[in-house]
Design an enzyme around this catalytic site. Structure first.
Site, PDB file in Angstrom:
ATOM      1  N   TYR A 169      39.492 -15.883  -3.352  1.00  0.00           N
ATOM      2  CA  TYR A 169      38.352 -16.738  -3.668  1.00  0.00           C
ATOM      3  C   TYR A 169      37.146 -15.904  -4.105  1.00  0.00           C
ATOM      4  O   TYR A 169      36.435 -15.318  -3.282  1.00  0.00           O
ATOM      5  CB  TYR A 169      37.969 -17.609  -2.470  1.00  0.00           C
ATOM      6  CG  TYR A 169      39.081 -18.469  -1.932  1.00  0.00           C
ATOM      7  CD1 TYR A 169      40.145 -18.875  -2.744  1.00  0.00           C
ATOM      8  CD2 TYR A 169      39.080 -18.884  -0.607  1.00  0.00           C
ATOM      9  CE1 TYR A 169      41.169 -19.663  -2.242  1.00  0.00           C
ATOM     10  CE2 TYR A 169      40.093 -19.683  -0.101  1.00  0.00           C
ATOM     11  CZ  TYR A 169      41.136 -20.059  -0.916  1.00  0.00           C
ATOM     12  OH  TYR A 169      42.147 -20.843  -0.417  1.00  0.00           O
TER      13      TYR A 169
ATOM     14  N   HIS B 232      49.633 -16.159   1.517  1.00  0.00           N
ATOM     15  CA  HIS B 232      48.969 -16.991   0.519  1.00  0.00           C
ATOM     16  C   HIS B 232      49.835 -17.177  -0.721  1.00  0.00           C
ATOM     17  O   HIS B 232      50.099 -16.221  -1.455  1.00  0.00           O
ATOM     18  CB  HIS B 232      47.634 -16.338   0.132  1.00  0.00           C
ATOM     19  CG  HIS B 232      46.675 -17.261  -0.546  1.00  0.00           C
ATOM     20  ND1 HIS B 232      45.474 -16.834  -1.067  1.00  0.00           N
ATOM     21  CD2 HIS B 232      46.728 -18.594  -0.769  1.00  0.00           C
ATOM     22  CE1 HIS B 232      44.827 -17.867  -1.584  1.00  0.00           C
ATOM     23  NE2 HIS B 232      45.580 -18.943  -1.424  1.00  0.00           N
TER      24      HIS B 232
END
Length: 322
Positions: free
Chosen positions: A54, A138
């Site tokens: 992010y 992830h």
């Protein structure tokens, strides 16, 4: 607060997703990012989720800085491994990957034991913390073999060593998450976009498996990236243009919700939270006003009559919605 699996790590029913303060799609100022986290705290949110992906680390840095204003024992933080950041001297920005930040780093897929430890160490440095509570693998969609052979055992070892409290995987699909639940001893899985008012696919495999195994589920993407927040022409569904069929369905959902004196957003969040395997619902926010709106919607009661009509209209499956 709900405990994750058998780990003892607790999460609040409404959680703060920190991709937005990592400049997801558009820039967010430092002050605005800090105010968003402060608003989340004010509204009782105690679980905060981030990732190196992010904003190429920006989300972790901002979240860590904002959380330093609060007692460490009173909140839960999760981050993710599998995308290792390396220095890069690339021109332009990272918008091709969804983030309005300079392309000063590049992502390297790495689910090896060494890569996971290095990625977690870098995350702790950016967060300014000596530990995180939860670590997810992830998006290992295209790296299943390494994720199961090396990544999961590495996380299990970190948990055994007490470095992290709970471990899991976070993905936008249910099949591999179900495999993690059935074949490993993960505490929690983060399922994005596959258990919503528009997509009930997690009911077919993941949620039953999680209940059977005592594994917790955190739901992300409750609004399917926008369509369930504001269904209108041009709205997005899973980060692309919403097909007309889904837009029509979302508008029907909205009409029924409003007829019963509630909102589509409140109904969307309540649907995700109601399943007994779900420990928390993760909502992204980039400002204090967005946080307050999400909290208001989450606290709004959806009448039983609304759920009944939605099921009778064929828009929801069975009793799991209520």
């Amino acid at each position: 607060m709900s405990a994750l699996g058998r780990s003892g790590v607790e999460v609040s029913a409404l959680a703060f997703g920190a991709a937005g303060i990592g400049n997801l799609y558009t820039e967010v100022g430092e002050e605005q990012a800090h105010e968003a986290v402060a608003a989340a705290w004010q509204r009782g949110i105690r679980y905060f989720d981030t990732a190196p992906h992010y904003g190429l680390g920006l989300s972790e840095r901002r979240l860590g800085a904002a959380l330093r204003n609060f007692p460490r024992a009173q909140y839960t933080v999760s981050t993710k491994v599998g995308r290792r950041l390396e220095p890069a001297d690339l021109p332009g920005d990272d918008l091709a990957n969804g983030f309005a930040v300079p392309a000063t780093r590049r992502r390297v897929w790495d689910f090896s034991a060494d890569g996971i430890r290095r990625t977690l160490e870098a995350s702790l440095e950016r967060l300014g913390l000596d530990r995180v509570d939860i670590v997810y693998l992830h998006d290992p969609d295209d790296h299943a073999e390494q994720a199961f052979r090396e990544g999961y055992p590495a996380l299990a070892k970190l948990r055994d060593e007490g470095v992290v409290g709970a471990i899991g995987a976070g993905m936008n699909q249910t099949a591999m998450l179900t495999r993690f639940v059935r074949e490993t001893d993960v505490d929690v899985v983060l399922c994005a976009g596959r258990y919503t008012l528009l997509d009930h696919s997690a009911l077919t495999d993941l949620l039953p498996a999680a209940r059977e195994r005592g594994t917790s589920v955190v739901i992300g993407g409750a609004f399917n990236s926008g369509l369930l927040a504001d269904p209108r022409p041009g709205a997005t569904y899973d980060y692309g243009a919403a097909p007309q069929e889904l837009l029509d369905r979302a508008l029907r959902l909205k009409s029924i919700a409003e007829r019963h004196g509630t909102t589509l957003r409140a109904t969307a969040l309540a649907f995700c939270a109601a399943h007994p395997a779900v420990a928390g619902v993760l909502v992204g926010a980039r400002s204090a006003s967005e946080v307050h709106d999400c909290a208001d919607q989450f606290e709004t009661t959806v009448p039983d009559a609304c759920w009944r009509e939605l099921r009778e209209a064929g828009l929801l499956p069975g009793e799991e919605a209520s």
